[in-house]
Scaffold this motif. Structure first.
Motif, PDB file in Angstrom:
ATOM      1  N   ASP A 245      47.139   5.768  86.070  1.00  0.00           N
ATOM      2  CA  ASP A 245      47.580   7.165  86.144  1.00  0.00           C
ATOM      3  C   ASP A 245      46.436   8.168  86.065  1.00  0.00           C
TER       4      ASP A 245
ATOM      5  N   ASP B 239      52.539  -0.018  88.403  1.00  0.00           N
ATOM      6  CA  ASP B 239      52.526   0.319  86.987  1.00  0.00           C
ATOM      7  C   ASP B 239      52.766  -0.940  86.170  1.00  0.00           C
TER       8      ASP B 239
ATOM      9  N   THR C 166      54.396   7.207  98.782  1.00  0.00           N
ATOM     10  CA  THR C 166      53.461   6.916  97.709  1.00  0.00           C
ATOM     11  C   THR C 166      54.140   5.982  96.733  1.00  0.00           C
ATOM     12  N   SER C 167      53.438   4.921  96.345  1.00  0.00           N
ATOM     13  CA  SER C 167      54.015   4.082  95.293  1.00  0.00           C
ATOM     14  C   SER C 167      52.950   3.819  94.240  1.00  0.00           C
ATOM     15  N   ARG C 168      53.402   3.367  93.112  1.00  0.00           N
ATOM     16  CA  ARG C 168      52.495   3.191  92.002  1.00  0.00           C
ATOM     17  C   ARG C 168      52.609   1.768  91.457  1.00  0.00           C
TER      18      ARG C 168
ATOM     19  N   ASN D  13      47.694   1.973  78.850  1.00  0.00           N
ATOM     20  CA  ASN D  13      47.188   1.831  80.206  1.00  0.00           C
ATOM     21  C   ASN D  13      45.898   1.040  80.276  1.00  0.00           C
TER      22      ASN D  13
ATOM     23  N   SER E  57      50.207   5.763 100.273  1.00  0.00           N
ATOM     24  CA  SER E  57      49.276   5.704  99.148  1.00  0.00           C
ATOM     25  C   SER E  57      49.805   4.768  98.081  1.00  0.00           C
ATOM     26  N   LEU E  58      48.893   4.040  97.489  1.00  0.00           N
ATOM     27  CA  LEU E  58      49.241   3.174  96.377  1.00  0.00           C
ATOM     28  C   LEU E  58      48.362   3.565  95.191  1.00  0.00           C
ATOM     29  N   LEU E  59      48.974   3.901  94.093  1.00  0.00           N
ATOM     30  CA  LEU E  59      48.219   4.329  92.918  1.00  0.00           C
ATOM     31  C   LEU E  59      48.240   3.213  91.886  1.00  0.00           C
ATOM     32  N   ILE E  60      47.075   2.924  91.321  1.00  0.00           N
ATOM     33  CA  ILE E  60      46.995   1.918  90.267  1.00  0.00           C
ATOM     34  C   ILE E  60      46.574   2.632  88.995  1.00  0.00           C
TER      35      ILE E  60
END
Lengths: 256, 485
Positions: free
Chosen positions: B402, B431, B427-429, B5, B397-400
């Protein structure tokens, strides 16, 4: 165009590729066949430069340069295209914008003119026809809510737009019904030229009825154990991979 | 995510670019807060008696809140207790008594604004932007005032408005956000030093985008500005504020209050690009952005629209709200909130439906990277007389990476059964698979990131005035640009 020499690669410390040798010239179509877990997708990902895969030894030369020394986007800009077995959703990003960004990145790296949205739209409409997809698809977010068949056709559309020199197609046939398979195969055939080359990775022979390869390689347990012409695919179709599979750890003679 | 990561984690590590300090002499109030501080500020600004009285009432109320230990604790943020006696409540650049034109503004100050990319000069005319700039506590220059006054529009600093139109201030101040509203609203009412004032007369469509830039410069200073916008019947105004601050190791408090009032058929569009210093990557320093913003759709068929792009601050605590009092009035909230490093944001809105056929729309986009923590908190309240109220809420929500967090906390209170409410969320990520897919099509990781973020935020950016949409896009790119590649 592409020369793979004694390629070893691993993921999370597990050796997957254990000495792959392969040579591909312009204008050729090569099929790599193998059972599940033989390393087919790993080979595709290693060539495209996916993070997480470690090349432990061997060389890959592409157009005279060390392919493994390039970042994934540099490989793409050099004309290497990977059609994903499981295309990734890019939520909120419209396909036409995504493709224009990619197309222009390639143009820029080659010192060619970037296209404004209008000019690109003209090009895109043409390519949509070439691979016979629904034009409305280009206004949707990349792969978001796409059916399995749409995702595969989208990969062909992207290939048509980016016009790669070396296209690596990772199971472009998986999950497709007969009609969809034919459409995708037609798309692939429409993009074959004497200038470019195809490396088609597949588990089943059926797509090779439509996209006829010049060479077929059998990949088992991380090694190419047999190479031949298109008839080799038919042989595998009737006999399976069993006779090539050996207990793990036992050395197989390298193919000539 | 089994693969490494490091790439993703470094994306959010971009350094803050507005962190310089301007070396300028400042007129500073003694540290700490008591009635004398308030009298000092009020006297400094030569305020009318009613203003001082109001401040003191607010201060006494605030003291009871301090005694009762009633700082808001419900937000999903954590920080050590603030020592309110350790803050400077007023700091003004020392300059000539009264500034008549930009030529008289301290050149050092103008350079600061230049570095921030804010042209205060007349070139802005071409861009159609009128600018009011607040440096620490006071307003430095307001451009285009003359042109605006031809239309009867008043756009000036709060202090000037207090001298020139005390009647308007007296009538409206605290009518939307009373000093008793909450802890920080009370503190602001007691010590606010300046801010923007804007009055659009009946039937006038403001020909320019009105803009205020806020800058905190002096160390250990709190910034407490107060903005009041009044749109008379049938008028329209679009207002934008931008914010930045130098990098400092200690936290600085920013507790602003914004009040908007829209009369019959009036429309106020209020946009914020907030880029206060967020602290370093270990969470040292940064601005505490504790802000109360509220608009009142007082008249029939009026409309208030909040658009915010929140990229800065160590902690953001902010709920721009609309009271939909007039029948057929409309409230909107469009938000992009980005948290990276150790930033925390608890932000959202309140839509209070009072009148009939009132409609509200909430679009919230939270982006979390690094070890950021992002919470959407929103209230939709439908009062008994609000027949046929409508609300649509979407919070995504957008997660960048973890290690970040995203939370959604919607509150719904409906007391009229003709109400119609919709809520959507996803929610999306971002990755490594997604980035690799983009890389494989020739895009660099940073371009891919930018494409994804812009795709995610486009519904909100579309609501910003065009040039600010470009600015917001650039700001998000800068904030997420990492040491990748």
């Amino acid at each position: 165009m592409l020369e793979i020499r004694d390629l070893h690669a691993s993921i999370d410390g597990v050796n997957i590729l254990k000495g792959v040798n392969l040579r591909i010239n312009a204008g050729e179509t090569h099929a790599v066949m193998g059972p599940n877990g033989s390393g087919k997708s790993t080979l595709a990902f290693v060539l495209a430069g996916k993070p997480g895969y470690a090349v432990t030894s061997g060389q890959v030369t592409y157009d005279g340069v060390d392919l493994l020394g390039l970042a994934p986007e540099e490989r793409a800009r050099a004309g290497v295209f990977l059609s994903f077995q499981h295309p990734v959703e890019v939520p909120g990003v419209r396909l036409d914008q995504f493709l224009r960004a990619g197309f222009n990145a390639l143009q820029k790296s080659r010192g060619a003119a970037e296209l404004d949205p209008l000019k690109f739209d003209r090009l895109l409409r043409q390519r949509v026809k070439t691979v016979n997809v629904d034009p409305a698809m280009t206004k949707r977010a990349v792969n978001e809510g796409f059916s399995g068949g749409e995702k595969k056709r989208n990969e062909m559309l992207q290939m048509a737009v980016l016009e790669p020199k070396l296209a690596i197609l990772d199971e472009p046939d998986s999950g497709l019904d007969v009609d969809a398979l034919r459409t995708v195969a037609q798309g692939i055939n429409g993009l074959r030229t004497t200038e470019n080359a195809l490396l088609l990775v597949t588990h089943y022979q059926r797509i090779l009825n439509h996209v006829v390869p010049d060479f077929v390689h059998v990949l088992v347990n991380g090694r190419i154990v047999k190479s031949g012409g298109k008839e080799l695919a038919l042989e595998i179709e009737s006999e399976g991979y069993d006779k090539y599979e050996q207990p793990r750890g036992e050395a197989l003679p390298s193919p000539a | 995510m089994t693969t490494t990561n490091t790439e993703l984690n470094s994306i959010a590590a971009q350094e803050y670019r507005y962190g310089f300090v301007t070396d300028i002499e400042a007129d500073v109030a003694p540290k700490g807060l008591n009635e004398d501080t308030i009298r000092w500020i009020s006297a400094k600004k030569n305020e009318p008696q009613f203003m001082l009285d109001w401040r003191l009432k607010a201060f006494r109320h605030w003291e009871t809140l301090v005694e009762a230990d009633s700082t808001p604790t419900w937000a999903n943020v954590s920080y050590p207790p603030i020592d309110y006696q350790d803050i400077i409540y007023y700091s003004a650049p020392k300059a000539k008594e009264k500034l008549e034109s930009l030529d008289e503004v301290d050149p050092e100050l103008l350079r600061t604004y230049e570095k921030l990319g804010i042209p205060l000069d007349e070139q802005k005319r071409l861009a159609g932007v009128a600018v009011d700039a607040i440096f620490d506590s006071v307003s430095i220059a307001t451009t285009f005032r003359e042109e605006l006054s031809k239309h009867g529009i008043i756009f000036c600093s709060f202090s000037e408005a207090l001298q020139e139109r005390p009647d308007l201030i007296r009538k409206h101040l605290g009518s939307v956000v009373p000093y008793s509203d909450n802890f920080y609203a009370a503190l602001n009412a007691a010590v606010f030093s300046d801010g923007s004032f804007c009055y659009i007369p009946k039937g006038v469509r403001c020909p320019l985008e009105l803009t205020t830039y806020f800058r905190i410069n002096t160390a250990e200073t709190g910034q407490f500005e107060r903005t009041l916008i009044i749109a008379e019947e049938g008028s329209y105004v679009s207002y934008l504020e931008g914010c930045s601050a130098p990098m400092r190791d200690e936290n600085q408090l920013h507790a602003a209050v914004v009040e908007l009032i829209a009369h019959d058929n009036a429309e106020i569009k209020y946009s914020t690009i907030q880029n206060w210093y967020p602290g370093d990557r270990d969470g040292r320093g940064g601005i505490y952005n504790f802000v109360t913003k509220r608009g009142k759709c007082q008249g029939k068929n009026s409309k208030i629209s909040w658009t915010q792009v929140e990229t800065g601050s160590a902690i953001t605590w902010k709920y721009p709200s609309v009271i939909l009092q007039g029948d057929d009035s409309i409230g909107e909230f469009y938000s992009v909130a980005l948290t990276k490093g150790r930033q925390q944001a608890d932000t959202g809105t309140k839509m209070i439906h009072v009148g009939r056929n009132t409609r509200s729309r909430i679009i919230s986009k939270g982006i979390s990277g690094g070890r950021g923590n992002n919470t959407y908190r929103g209230l939709v309240r439908v009062m008994p007389k609000a027949d046929n109220a409508r609300n649509f809420t979407q919070c995504d929500s957008l997660l960048i990476g973890d290690q970040c967090g995203a939370h959604t906390t919607p509150y719904v209170e409906v007391r009229n059964n003709t109400a119609h409410l919709e809520h959507e969320a996803y929610t999306s990520r971002v990755d490594e698979d997604m980035l690799f897919y983009c890389n494989q099509r020739g895009l660099s990781t940073e371009d891919a990131q930018s494409l994804i973020i812009n795709g995610f935020c486009k519904e909100v950016f579309r609501k910003l005035p065009f040039e600010f949409a470009v600015e917001a896009t650039r700001l998000l790119d800068l904030n997420l640009e990492g040491t990748v590649g």
